[in-house]
Design a protein around this motif. Structure first.
Motif, PDB file in Angstrom:
ATOM      1  N   LEU A 417     -50.043 -39.179  12.048  1.00 52.80           N
ATOM      2  CA  LEU A 417     -48.788 -38.631  11.532  1.00 52.80           C
ATOM      3  C   LEU A 417     -47.671 -38.716  12.567  1.00 52.80           C
ATOM      4  CD1 LEU A 417     -50.201 -35.704   9.424  1.00 52.80           C
ATOM      5  CD2 LEU A 417     -48.752 -37.543   8.589  1.00 52.80           C
ATOM      6  N   ARG A 418     -48.017 -38.567  13.829  1.00 54.84           N
ATOM      7  CA  ARG A 418     -46.999 -38.775  14.875  1.00 54.84           C
ATOM      8  C   ARG A 418     -46.442 -40.190  14.771  1.00 54.84           C
ATOM      9  NH1 ARG A 418     -46.057 -41.056  19.852  1.00 54.84           N
ATOM     10  NH2 ARG A 418     -48.001 -42.218  19.718  1.00 54.84           N
ATOM     11  N   LEU A 420     -46.512 -42.228  12.162  1.00 54.09           N
ATOM     12  CA  LEU A 420     -45.758 -42.424  10.918  1.00 54.09           C
ATOM     13  C   LEU A 420     -44.372 -41.775  10.999  1.00 54.09           C
ATOM     14  CD1 LEU A 420     -48.578 -41.983   8.251  1.00 54.09           C
ATOM     15  CD2 LEU A 420     -47.310 -44.083   8.764  1.00 54.09           C
ATOM     16  N   SER A 421     -44.271 -40.640  11.686  1.00 54.71           N
ATOM     17  CA  SER A 421     -42.956 -40.018  11.888  1.00 54.71           C
ATOM     18  C   SER A 421     -42.032 -40.978  12.621  1.00 54.71           C
ATOM     19  CB  SER A 421     -43.067 -38.741  12.727  1.00 54.71           C
ATOM     20  OG  SER A 421     -43.824 -37.786  12.062  1.00 54.71           O
ATOM     21  N   GLY A 422     -42.588 -41.649  13.627  1.00 57.54           N
ATOM     22  CA  GLY A 422     -41.804 -42.634  14.385  1.00 57.54           C
ATOM     23  C   GLY A 422     -41.374 -43.793  13.494  1.00 57.54           C
ATOM     24  N   ILE A 424     -40.790 -43.620  10.239  1.00 56.20           N
ATOM     25  CA  ILE A 424     -39.721 -43.139   9.346  1.00 56.20           C
ATOM     26  C   ILE A 424     -38.410 -43.039  10.118  1.00 56.20           C
ATOM     27  CG2 ILE A 424     -38.937 -41.142   8.017  1.00 56.20           C
ATOM     28  CD1 ILE A 424     -41.929 -40.644   7.320  1.00 56.20           C
ATOM     29  N   ALA A 425     -38.459 -42.465  11.316  1.00 54.66           N
ATOM     30  CA  ALA A 425     -37.231 -42.286  12.101  1.00 54.66           C
ATOM     31  C   ALA A 425     -36.568 -43.635  12.373  1.00 54.66           C
ATOM     32  CB  ALA A 425     -37.545 -41.564  13.405  1.00 54.66           C
ATOM     33  N   ARG A 426     -37.359 -44.638  12.781  1.00 54.53           N
ATOM     34  CA  ARG A 426     -36.785 -45.942  13.128  1.00 54.53           C
ATOM     35  C   ARG A 426     -36.340 -46.723  11.894  1.00 54.53           C
ATOM     36  NH1 ARG A 426     -39.944 -44.291  16.925  1.00 54.53           N
ATOM     37  NH2 ARG A 426     -39.530 -44.760  19.114  1.00 54.53           N
ATOM     38  N   GLN A 428     -35.244 -45.455   9.122  1.00 56.69           N
ATOM     39  CA  GLN A 428     -34.007 -44.841   8.660  1.00 56.69           C
ATOM     40  C   GLN A 428     -32.851 -45.148   9.617  1.00 56.69           C
ATOM     41  OE1 GLN A 428     -34.025 -44.077   5.603  1.00 56.69           O
ATOM     42  NE2 GLN A 428     -34.422 -41.888   5.310  1.00 56.69           N
TER      43      GLN A 428
END
Lengths: 501, 501
Positions: A417-418, A420-422, A424-426, A428
């Motif tokens: 999940l860490r 995947l968060s990265g 999503i952030a990149r 976007q």
């Protein structure tokens, strides 16, 4: 007061009672002790005559009489039934389940065909059948190198011993079709001469060497994971020679591997829509496993995927390699005392959260590719697009690292999940930038195409699927039978070719 | 062959040997049985004379002689030393450690002052000291309602019994300063008459009722969490009467609570920069705890935060409520057999991943607020901004739900990261939209202010900190001593006021 001795002399039954009590207690203690050491028990195999097998015996059937239980359970890898939050059995067409993947891989062979792998038993069949290997009609034809066979068969170490890994990798895939025939089996993980665990593939040994580690010095328990890590890892085909290489030099995390690839300016392909220089993650299963709690507690791959099994008085390692959720009593419940339903529910609870986040990342990155395509069309320059394309590369690498890793949501949900968060952030961040670029060229909202089915998505990215399938059918009808014929003609003793399944 | 009896008669030492063996084994079995039942042992308290305490005895000191061990360990909540990946001890100024928070809470009292809470012992002191409660010079003055006292003292249930919760909540905070004096202690969780666990706060009881559940029917093990859940939850001040309410009607997840708040069109404040209608998460500790593995395995809050402790022959519940990382032997290691260092490393490994993702979310949302501010300045319309402001509200609510929950990275790291991913996705989505709006009004990249320190960030959002601090100093010098004097003058029997600490 009478002494105990007197008591016993006067009432002999007291002595007998004490004696029987002792016997009973000692018996129970024996049971306890047995249950403690039980898990160390090893099966007695039927002795193999010395010199019976050479170090590269590739025919799995040859081992049948010496290791009957291991062999019989290995045969069951033909049963791919598995328990998962998706339910279902057998091969799953991932592109059909999630057509976003088609767009994410536009310009790359995975957009044509990507199915959840079946059991090891199907390794050779499935790579022949895959549209990704296309339809080479001659040994010099086709898009794929010999490297693609690397993980599919014990014929691979045999051939590498004959011609060397460089030659193996740099041939065309079709040039080795008549040699690689036995599906993943005994000699992939065992030395046929001794049946000790053995690393048969150079990629892992070389990766250890470059990290300054000596794979011959690892413990047996580590080997019970490392034989799997020969294949269940992230790797790439390096240079002209398509040399199979693990990007492990800087470490196992998504950032460390990215740094490795960036230092080579490596990309697997250029995205057909966004023109981003993409990385395709293979399946960093071992890497993510090392970042989870089971690895922290020194639980090896084999402990859960190949747990011990009893048949009569014999205890052996179950070679029906499969999801532990198919075999909770022998795998999870050896350590975890929860009920089966609760164990399953715990695993699904993590999987559902990871899948939700993965889909969120996919939605973002699909939009980024399509908006980047629109920006190019609107007239955006290379300079304007360069940072955007880097962000898309980084986002999709993160998503793919998490998505491609088998069992990531179980092995290391927090790290997954860490990552995947990265993603999503990149992804976007690329879209924030694209929004500015599009506005500059007078474009507003970019309309999203209908990619609600695999067919629509493949049509959108311009794949001629009927043609690809027709070519494949021809290949399977003419070339594969010829491969099997050639293999069989080499001698009756190598007589376990894989027929179409 | 001689019989056993004959053997014993001929060689008496054989009989003795059998006897001693039995004795030894039975002794060891006794030890085993004892260790199995040991954890059920309960301490014998000194009997409290019937009628000694009424149901709302608020003075913690009164219980000292009857429950000396519980009392002495409760006193230690004055020691806030804690083990964490940050190291350190005592109060941490979170705004100093992470000045992004100042911008995230612009327009709300948290931007003035937000420190990591100290032990329960400091509850009254710290709410008096906080700049958030400002400096009311009369009982009718100040920004905060009586509701703010709700969780701070056993004087709260006493007062609520006297004047009713509605009246308690709707008074000004300053109007109750001379009544709420004893820090969180005995009567908050226990019925003074029986010392049974008791829910003393109406918020939790009412939340259960609205969910169709009866809190009087729960098990003792559930109570060992629910007494904590009276305060360690998400809540809000409902309506004009500032009635303390848990937003639990639809469920505990971030989406379910959002749906609840949205259905009331509730917002805690309007953001000073972006003008978004914001939600402030309190600390959904209990809610996130229920989504983690410890709750799944029926481990209660008290099992880890108040583990059993032995002193001589007495076994009792340690009332030094603290991080289990301070007390690994009594908490974690009761179930987990790993070494202390490994347990700590496992926890930090999760915390580090969650903190990294949390900071990523903050960076995104700070930018979104500032870019939204720039869009308003550039002339954006309400209609254009409405969807952006909703996205900012959603993003920050998700971030805050995860960030404000104490121990979220431990209690439920997977759910926490799922929530943070949603925060990042929505925050960035707002920025994609803002990028388009800004371009429309001829604005390019929005320059980010220097918010590298708490001071710079507070200056950026226009807070006059010296003025706020001077007012607070005056309040602490004049009003608080008067509150203490009034409380003391009510009678010597209520003589445990909290002096400035």
């Amino acid at each position: 007061m009478t002494s105990i001795r007197q008591t016993i002399e006067n009432r002999p039954w007291v002595g007998w009672l004490l004696f029987l009590l002792t016997v009973g207690i000692v018996f129970l203690l024996g049971l306890l002790a047995s249950s403690i050491v039980e898990r160390r028990a090893e099966t007695t195999a039927i002795a193999v005559p010395e010199g019976k097998f050479d170090a590269f015996e590739a025919v799995n059937e040859e081992f049948k009489d010496y290791y009957p239980r291991e062999y019989q359970s290995w045969l069951q890898t033909a049963d791919t039934g598995f328990r998962s939050m998706y339910g279902g059995n057998a091969m799953r067409d991932m592109l059909e389940e999630d057509p976003r993947l088609v767009v994410l891989w536009a310009g790359y062979a995975f957009s044509k065909d990507y199915s959840q792998g079946r059991g090891h038993s199907y390794a050779v069949t499935d790579i022949r059948n895959s549209l990704r290997t296309a339809a080479p009609m001659t040994p010099e034809d086709g898009p794929m190198p010999g490297t693609c066979w690397s993980c599919k068969s014990p014929d691979v170490p045999r051939m590498m011993a004959e011609i060397g890994p460089e030659a193996f990798y740099s041939k065309k895939w079709a040039a080795l079709g008549h040699e690689v025939t036995n599906s993943i089996g005994c000699a992939d993980c065992h030395d046929p001469a001794t049946m000790n665990l053995r690393i048969s593939r150079p990629g892992l040994v070389e990766a250890f060497e470059r990290r300054g580690e000596d794979i011959t010095k690892v413990s047996h328990q580590q080997m019970r994971s490392l034989v799997c890590a020969q294949c269940h890892v992230e790797y790439y085909f390096k240079g002209e020679g398509k040399y199979l290489t693990f990007p492990w030099d800087k470490g196992f995390t998504v950032e460390q591997m990215e740094e490795y690839y960036d230092s080579y300016a490596f990309s697997d392909w250029t995205h057909a829509i966004s023109k981003a220089p993409m990385l395709k993650a293979q399946h960093p299963d071992y890497e993510l496993y090392t970042m989870g709690i089971h690895a922290r507690r020194d639980v090896a791959c084999a402990d859960c995927h190949m747990p011990y099994k009893s048949e009569g008085s014999q205890k052996f390692t179950d070679h029906h390699i499969q999801s532990p959720l198919n075999n909770i009593a022998n795998s999870c419940q050896v350590c975890h005392r929860e009920e089966t339903e609760e164990i399953v529910a715990s695993v699904y609870a993590h999987q559902q959260r990871v899948v939700e986040t993965r889909i969120q990342a996919e939605d973002v990155i699909v939009k980024a590719h399509i908006e980047a395509g629109a920006a190019w069309e609107a007239g955006a320059t290379e300079t304007e697009m360069a940072p955007v394309l880097q962000l898309i590369r980084q986002a999709q690498w993160r998503w793919d690292y998490a998505a491609a890793s088998h069992g990531a949501a179980f092995h290391a949900p927090v790290e997954t999940l860490r990552v995947l968060s990265g993603a999503i952030a990149r992804g976007q961040e690329a879209r924030v930038e694209l929004s500015r670029i599009l506005s500059k060229y007078g474009k507003g909202l970019v309309a999203m195409p209908d990619i609600s089915t695999k067919e629509k998505a493949q049509q959108y990215i311009g794949l001629d699927m009927p043609k690809l399938r027709a070519e494949k059918d021809e290949f399977l009808k003419t070339i594969v039978p010829e491969w099997i014929r050639q293999y069989e003609s080499k001698g009756a003793e190598k007589s376990e070719p894989v027929a179409a399944q």
